[in-house]
Design a protein around this motif. Structure first.
Motif, PDB file in Angstrom:
ATOM      1  N   UNK A  69       0.707  -1.370  -0.058  1.00 58.65           N
ATOM      2  CA  UNK A  69      -0.153  -0.006   0.088  1.00 58.65           C
ATOM      3  C   UNK A  69       0.780   1.253   0.097  1.00 58.65           C
ATOM      4  N   UNK A  70       2.281   1.178  -0.226  1.00 58.61           N
ATOM      5  CA  UNK A  70       3.076   2.061  -0.198  1.00 58.61           C
ATOM      6  C   UNK A  70       3.632   2.520  -1.608  1.00 58.61           C
ATOM      7  N   UNK A 124       6.433  10.583  -0.204  1.00 58.11           N
ATOM      8  CA  UNK A 124       6.026   8.850   0.193  1.00 58.11           C
ATOM      9  C   UNK A 124       4.647   9.097   0.721  1.00 58.11           C
ATOM     10  N   UNK A 125       4.000   7.937   0.306  1.00 55.94           N
ATOM     11  CA  UNK A 125       2.632   7.627   0.413  1.00 55.94           C
ATOM     12  C   UNK A 125       2.360   6.259   1.093  1.00 55.94           C
ATOM     13  N   UNK A 126       1.687   6.527   2.067  1.00 48.74           N
ATOM     14  CA  UNK A 126       1.242   4.981   2.754  1.00 48.74           C
ATOM     15  C   UNK A 126      -0.042   5.004   3.088  1.00 48.74           C
ATOM     16  N   UNK A 127      -0.944   3.865   2.517  1.00 47.03           N
ATOM     17  CA  UNK A 127      -2.359   3.594   2.500  1.00 47.03           C
ATOM     18  C   UNK A 127      -3.117   4.994   2.298  1.00 47.03           C
ATOM     19  N   UNK A 128      -2.635   5.723   1.229  1.00 55.19           N
ATOM     20  CA  UNK A 128      -3.204   6.655   0.597  1.00 55.19           C
ATOM     21  C   UNK A 128      -3.153   8.021   1.232  1.00 55.19           C
ATOM     22  N   UNK A 129      -2.080   8.001   2.223  1.00 52.29           N
ATOM     23  CA  UNK A 129      -1.781   9.198   3.121  1.00 52.29           C
ATOM     24  C   UNK A 129      -0.604   9.774   2.843  1.00 52.29           C
ATOM     25  N   UNK A 158       7.539  15.732   7.367  1.00 50.12           N
ATOM     26  CA  UNK A 158       6.724  14.977   7.789  1.00 50.12           C
ATOM     27  C   UNK A 158       5.233  15.251   7.812  1.00 50.12           C
ATOM     28  N   UNK A 159       4.348  14.525   7.249  1.00 55.22           N
ATOM     29  CA  UNK A 159       2.791  14.671   7.438  1.00 55.22           C
ATOM     30  C   UNK A 159       2.072  13.878   8.212  1.00 55.22           C
ATOM     31  N   UNK A 160       0.791  14.117   8.435  1.00 55.25           N
ATOM     32  CA  UNK A 160      -0.312  13.418   9.134  1.00 55.25           C
ATOM     33  C   UNK A 160      -1.783  13.766   8.596  1.00 55.25           C
ATOM     34  N   UNK A 162      -6.787  16.397   4.650  1.00 55.46           N
ATOM     35  CA  UNK A 162      -5.563  16.774   3.951  1.00 55.46           C
ATOM     36  C   UNK A 162      -4.582  16.545   4.850  1.00 55.46           C
ATOM     37  N   UNK A 163      -3.403  16.389   3.899  1.00 58.07           N
ATOM     38  CA  UNK A 163      -2.045  16.252   4.497  1.00 58.07           C
ATOM     39  C   UNK A 163      -1.711  17.232   5.182  1.00 58.07           C
ATOM     40  N   UNK A 164      -1.286  17.326   6.524  1.00 56.98           N
ATOM     41  CA  UNK A 164      -0.984  18.417   7.405  1.00 56.98           C
ATOM     42  C   UNK A 164       0.535  18.228   7.758  1.00 56.98           C
ATOM     43  N   UNK A 165       1.292  19.229   7.350  1.00 56.60           N
ATOM     44  CA  UNK A 165       2.734  19.317   7.649  1.00 56.60           C
ATOM     45  C   UNK A 165       2.891  19.532   9.262  1.00 56.60           C
ATOM     46  N   UNK A 166       3.790  18.636   9.869  1.00 61.98           N
ATOM     47  CA  UNK A 166       3.902  19.132  11.254  1.00 61.98           C
ATOM     48  C   UNK A 166       5.414  19.074  11.738  1.00 61.98           C
TER      49      UNK A 166
END
Length: 496
Positions: free
Chosen positions: A109-110, A129-134, A150-152, A157-161
Motif C-alpha cells: 500500500x506504499x 512517500x505515500x502510505x495507505x493513501x496518505x 513529515x505529514x499526518x 488533508x496532508x498536514x505538515x507537522x
C-alpha cells in the motif's frame, strides 16, 4: 564581508532579485566579498538552480535553513540510482512520465513519487512517500538529503507537522515543529519560538564586526531580527519601490510604504539608505527633514549597470516594439496589447513582442486571441535579452510604478526610444519627453480606456512624427551614466 538579506527568489523573479544579481557582479569586480542570504522556503525548487539562473555564484548564496548545517549550496546531483539503493532490497515496479518517476511497492500500500530536475534527467530534487493513501513524508536533495518534511492526515488533508534539516553525513542538525502559523526550532542547545528568532540566531552566528556591512533589500518579517543582532556592522537599507503613499500624505503626516516603515523609524541604527535614482534620493531627503527633522545619508546607486552600449549599427525591424517584465497585473501588459491593437490600424506592419513569465500569461494569451492580434503581438517567454533589444525600434511600458526599471536601462543601452507613463521614478529617469520617447501624463482618476488610448496615440506619434535616429542617439547618451564603471565607483564610495 557584505551580507545582503532578501526573502525569496523564483524563476520569474522580480526586479529586486535581478538588482541583487547586478550588485553581486559589481561587488566581485571591485573586490568586495559578498553573501546573498535568502530567508523563504523553496519546497518546489532547489534554490541553487534559481540563483544560478540569474547570475549568482554558488559561493555567494546562503539559505537561512541550511545555514545551520554543513550542507553547501549546490546543484542537484542526487540520482535515481542512489535513491533506489535506499529501498533495502524491497521489490518495486517503476513508471516514468516526463520528470515524474513513480515507485510502487507491491503488497504494502506504499508508493514513492520522485520529482526530477527536468524530464530528461535522472537527478532527484524531491521524493514524496505515500502510505495507505496518505502522504507521510517528503525528502529533498541536492548532493545529499538536505531536509525532510513529515505529514499526518488532518481534516482530510496532508498536514505538515515537522521538518528535519540534515548535515552531509545524515545527522540531524535541527528540527522545525510546525502547526500552521506557529513554529518552533529545536537545536541541541536551544529552542527558538518563531522564524524571526531563527533569523536573529543566524545573524548572531555571523559574528559581525565593524568591518562588515549588512544590506537589507526586504525588511518584512526579518528587519527587526537583523537589526537586533547586526551590531557593530554597518547597516544599509536598499529601497526598490516608491517609499510612501501619496494619497496618505499631507503637510503634517507621511504614510511610509509598509516595506520601509520599520527601517525609517530605526534611522538612528542605519548607516545609509540607497535609492536607485537621484529623484527619489532628493524626495526622500526632503521628507525626512520635513516630517522627522533629520538628515540621514542617502546614496544614489542604480540597481543595474551596462557593460557597453549595444546595437549602434544594428539593423532593426521596422515599426517593432518590445516590452519585458514579469507578467503581473501591476505591469499592465494587457493595456499594451490593446494599445498596439488600436495603433496597428494606423501602422499596418506594427508589432509587439512581450518577454517574461508570470501569472498573467494565460490571460494575455486569451486577450491576444480575442483581439485577433496573433499576427503582430507575440508572447516570447523568459530569456536573456542582452542581444535582443537591438533588434527592435522602440520599447513600451504600461507600468504605473517603477522604482528603477532594469529593462528601461537595458533598452536605452541599446538605443531604444521609450514610451511610458509619467510616473515615478524609472520612467522619469529614462525618458526625456520629446527627446528619446514620450512620457504620457496620467492621474489616479484617469480611466483605463483613456490610458490605453494615450498609449496607442503615443505609439502612432513615435512612428509617424518622431526623428527616430535622434531619439536613438539621445537614448545612447542617456545610457552612458549607467555604464558599469560608473556604478562600481558609486558602490566603492558607499561601502568604503
Amino acid at each position: 564581508m557584505i551580507y545582503n538579506f532578501n526573502l525569496g527568489i523564483g524563476w520569474a523573479s522580480s526586479g529586486m532579485e535581478y538588482a541583487q544579481a547586478y550588485r553581486a557582479k559589481a561587488l566581485r569586480n571591485i573586490g568586495k566579498k559578498a553573501k546573498f542570504i535568502f530567508t523563504d522556503m523553496f519546497p518546489k525548487d532547489n534554490i541553487e538552480h534559481m540563483t544560478k539562473n540569474i547570475g549568482f555564484l554558488d559561493s555567494e548564496v546562503d539559505w537561512l535553513y541550511t545555514s545551520f548545517t554543513d550542507c553547501k549550496i549546490s546543484p542537484v546531483t542526487y540520482t535515481l540510482e542512489k535513491l533506489e539503493e535506499t529501498f533495502g532490497g524491497r521489490k518495486f515496479t517503476k513508471n516514468r512520465e516526463g520528470a515524474i518517476v513513480k515507485y510502487l511497492f507491491a503488497g504494502t500500500g506504499n508508493f514513492y513519487t520522485a520529482y526530477m530536475t527536468d524530464p530528461l534527467s535522472d537527478l532527484v530534487h524531491r521524493v514524496e512517500m505515500v502510505s495507505n493513501g496518505c502522504l507521510i513524508r517528503k525528502d529533498y536533495f541536492t548532493y545529499c538529503r538536505i531536509y525532510t518534511e513529515y505529514y499526518a492526515p488532518l481534516d482530510g488533508k496532508a498536514h505538515l507537522y515537522q521538518r528535519r534539516f540534515f548535515n552531509e553525513d545524515g545527522s540531524v542538525a535541527y528540527e522545525e515543529i510546525t502547526d500552521n502559523d506557529v513554529v518552533m526550532y529545536q537545536f541541541p542547545d536551544r529552542l527558538l519560538t518563531s522564524k524571526e528568532e531563527l533569523v536573529g540566531y543566524m545573524v548572531s552566528r555571523l559574528n559581525l564586526t565593524e568591518e562588515d556591512t549588512v544590506l537589507i533589500d526586504r525588511t518584512t518579517g526579518i528587519g527587526q531580527a537583523i537589526l537586533e543582532h547586526a551590531a557593530p556592522a554597518r547597516i544599509g537599507i536598499v529601497i526598490h519601490a516608491d517609499h510612501f503613499s501619496e494619497s496618505g500624505t499631507d503637510d503634517e503626516h507621511i504614510l511610509w510604504n509598509n516595506y520601509y516603515e520599520y527601517a525609517f523609524r530605526q534611522h538612528s541604527h542605519i548607516r545609509f539608505y540607497i535609492t536607485a535614482t537621484d529623484a527619489q534620493n532628493t524626495l526622500l531627503k526632503k521628507q525626512f527633514l520635513k516630517y522627522k527633522g533629520i538628515s540621514p545619508h542617502v546614496a544614489t546607486i542604480p540597481v543595474g549597470s551596462l557593460n557597453e552600449l549595444k546595437g549602434m549599427r544594428a539593423k532593426r525591424r521596422k515599426h517593432s516594439l518590445i516590452t519585458a517584465s514579469r507578467l503581473a497585473g501591476e505591469k499592465h501588459v494587457d493595456w499594451l496589447v490593446e494599445a498596439v491593437s488600436m495603433a496597428q490600424k494606423r501602422i499596418p506592419d506594427l508589432s509587439l513582442d512581450i518577454y517574461g513569465k508570470g501569472g498573467e500569461e494565460n490571460n494575455l494569451r486569451e486577450q491576444i486571441k480575442r483581439l485577433s492580434c496573433e499576427g503582430f503581438v507575440r508572447l516570447m517567454g523568459q530569456r536573456k535579452l542582452d542581444d535582443v533589444y537591438q533588434q527592435y525600434e522602440a520599447y513600451v511600458s504600461g507600468s504605473t510604478s517603477e522604482g528603477f526599471g532594469l529593462t528601461l536601462m537595458e533598452a536605452v543601452g541599446s538605443g531604444l526610444p521609450i514610451i511610458g507613463f509619467d510616473v515615478r521614478y524609472g520612467n522619469q529617469a529614462f525618458i526625456d519627453d520629446g527627446q528619446n520617447g514620450y512620457k504620457i501624463p496620467v492621474t489616479d482618476k484617469m480611466e483605463k480606456k483613456e490610458r490605453i488610448e494615450r498609449l496607442s496615440a503615443a505609439i502612432v506619434r513615435l512612428f509617424t512624427e518622431a526623428d527616430l535616429e535622434w531619439f536613438r542617439q539621445y537614448s545612447y547618451q542617456k545610457a552612458r551614466s549607467y555604464l558599469t564603471v560608473e556604478v562600481e565607483r558609486r558602490w566603492n564610495e558607499t561601502l568604503s
